[in-house]
Design a protein around this motif. Sequence first.
Motif, PDB file in Angstrom:
ATOM      1  N   TRP A  74       1.011  -1.123   0.034  1.00 54.04           N
ATOM      2  CA  TRP A  74      -0.045  -0.144   0.071  1.00 54.04           C
ATOM      3  C   TRP A  74       0.852   1.087  -0.143  1.00 54.04           C
ATOM      4  N   PRO A  75       0.613   2.006  -1.073  1.00 54.11           N
ATOM      5  CA  PRO A  75       1.620   3.498  -1.166  1.00 54.11           C
ATOM      6  C   PRO A  75       1.000   4.315  -0.211  1.00 54.11           C
ATOM      7  N   PRO A  76       1.952   4.871   0.639  1.00 56.90           N
ATOM      8  CA  PRO A  76       1.546   6.075   1.723  1.00 56.90           C
ATOM      9  C   PRO A  76       0.789   7.090   0.917  1.00 56.90           C
ATOM     10  N   ARG A  77       0.711   7.615  -0.338  1.00 58.36           N
ATOM     11  CA  ARG A  77      -0.015   8.641  -0.852  1.00 58.36           C
ATOM     12  C   ARG A  77      -1.201   8.544  -1.055  1.00 58.36           C
ATOM     13  N   LEU A  78      -1.833   7.026  -0.802  1.00 60.55           N
ATOM     14  CA  LEU A  78      -3.147   6.748  -0.852  1.00 60.55           C
ATOM     15  C   LEU A  78      -4.126   6.864   0.407  1.00 60.55           C
TER      16      LEU A  78
END
Length: 86
Positions: A74-78
Motif C-alpha cells: 500500500w503506497p502512503p500517498r493513498l
Amino acid sequence: MRRFDLVDSQTASAYPGHVIVVAGDEVRTTGELAIRGQPHQGEAEPLETAIHQALLVRQKDALPIAVKDALGLWPPRLGELVPWTL
C-alpha cells in the motif's frame, strides 16, 4: 488525507465493512474489492480502480472500508492505514 482500516487474515472476515485485498508487486500493485454480504466476485485490477469502486459502494451503504495488505504494498500517498481490532 483519508485513513483506511488495516485488517489481516484473522480480522478480515469479522470486519463490518468492505475489504480491498492488495496483491501484485512494487511495479504493478493490484486491488480486489470484497463487498460485505455478497459472494466474492471481485477481480484484480489497478489498486486505484479498486479504491474508487470501494468508495462508490460506500456512498451507497455507508459501510467502512478496510485494506488487507499482507505484502506491505500500500503506497502512503493513498492514505494512512490504521490497524483494526475486533
